[in-house]
Design an enzyme around this catalytic site. Structure first.
Site, PDB file in Angstrom:
ATOM      1  N   ASP A 190      -2.549   9.948  -0.016  1.00 21.26           N
ATOM      2  CA  ASP A 190      -2.955   7.820   0.085  1.00 21.26           C
ATOM      3  C   ASP A 190      -3.961   8.395  -1.117  1.00 21.26           C
ATOM      4  OD1 ASP A 190      -0.915   7.913   2.227  1.00 21.26           O
ATOM      5  OD2 ASP A 190      -1.990   7.294   3.241  1.00 21.26           O
ATOM      6  N   LYS A 212      -6.461   0.637   3.903  1.00 20.15           N
ATOM      7  CA  LYS A 212      -4.756  -0.277   2.853  1.00 20.15           C
ATOM      8  C   LYS A 212      -4.109  -0.789   3.813  1.00 20.15           C
ATOM      9  CE  LYS A 212      -2.661   3.337   4.350  1.00 20.15           C
ATOM     10  NZ  LYS A 212      -1.368   3.654   4.911  1.00 20.15           N
TER      11      LYS A 212
END
Ligand code: C5P
Length: 314
Positions: free
Chosen positions: A141, A11
């Protein structure tokens, strides 16, 4: 099937704002997260013995319980002890493409893949929300990495509001191989330097979250306008990381000067990215940066925005 191979995407943060402190010692964040197709392959396989084993081809990735993928398997075996006893242990093989200690959620996405893989291997039938909740126990995350795509992340980063997924943009990622930044250090230093400006009342925090929800970055994503996404890039952690790591600051300036839609550091760094409207533009920027910074320590990747997190490797 006794084996599943999954692709686990990295990401980048298109937006990262630190808005306050939390009683649990973490920070209140407002982020926009985006999956890119630079991916690790994570294979989960049933073992005959009641054991968790991690194998990885990268020398910096530990094979013990300090590896978040190991911890994901340990969490699943503690949550579902009968299934673990019946199915036996698990071997996790990680083929690394995502750089380590890079601000690209490499460890988190490996853990997310183990959660998804064991759900399949053990026929648990967990919902996406249940997988995200388990992920939140492992790291801020991990819930995003389970689902992936494009999302606003608030709280610690685990409260997600998914946006219409982007797949028409490309990114050039750049990282010095020998450089890594400690995420706890980055957040602690930020607190020391900017803690006085933190918002402490819940109405104020809500107002800041709403400002991002109705702000220019989210509108640019909704309208899929790459130029405006590039203009809206923001990362508060640059304020502490770029001054401590001048090489990263210089890399960002060099990348910015190449054109592209915008450049920024991802997460706590040290990876810097530049957005591009086509693969060709990203590849051209890659060639230019190689010419301008001929340092063999500099690694470069071209990746595409993707609307998914963990997916089966077909
Ligand atoms: O959740 P995760 O383990 O990925 O976080 C790594 C570190 O980053 C935490 O130990 C903390 O120091 C910092 N952090 C934070 N606030 C957040 C997320 C991470 O202070 N919302």
């Amino acid at each position: 099937m006794r084996l599943y191979s999954l692709l686990a995407s990295a990401k980048i943060n298109l937006y990262l704002e630190i808005i306050g402190d939390r009683p649990d010692g973490y920070h209140e964040l407002v982020m926009v997260m985006q999956s890119v197709d630079l991916s690790d392959r994570v294979t989960v396989r049933s073992l005959g013995v009641k054991e968790i084993r991690v194998c990885c081809d990268h020398p910096q990735v530990p094979a013990d319980e300090t590896n978040l993928a190991y911890r994901a398997a340990a969490l699943m075996s503690a949550q579902f002890p009968k299934v673990f006893a019946k199915q036996g242990g698990v071997e996790i093989t990680i083929e690394k493409q995502i750089p380590v200690g890079a601000g690209l959620a490499g460890g988190s996405t490996n853990a997310a893949a183990v959660l998804v893989g064991l759900d399949m291997l053990w026929n648990l039938g967990l919902t996406q929300l249940e997988l995200q909740e388990l992920g939140a126990k492992l790291g801020s995350d991990v819930p995003f990495c389970v689902v992936g795509g494009t999302a606003i992340a608030t709280g610690r980063g685990e409260e997600l509001d998914f946006l219409y997924g982007l797949d028409n943009l490309y990114v050039l990622l750049a990282k010095y191989r020998s450089l890594s930044v400690s995420t706890p250090w980055a957040y602690q230093t930020y607190r020391q330097q900017f803690g006085e400006s933190y918002i402490s009342d819940s109405a104020g925090l809500d107002e800041r979250r709403r400002r991002v929800h109705s702000g220019s970055m989210v509108a640019a994503i909704a309208h899929q306008v790459g130029v405006e996404i590039g203009q809206g890039l923001h990362n508060d952690l640059e304020k502490v990381v770029l001054s401590e790591y001048p090489k990263v600051a210089q890399l960002k300036e060099t990348m910015k000067a190449l054109g592209g839609l915008g450049s920024m550091m991802s997460g706590s760094g040290p990876t810097v990215f530049s957005l591009a409207s086509s693969r060709l533009q990203a590849e051209q920027m890659k060639t230019q940066i190689r010419q301008q910074l001929s340092d063999p320590d500099l690694e470069l990747w071209v990746a595409q925005f993707i609307p998914t997190g963990i997916r089966l490797d077909s």
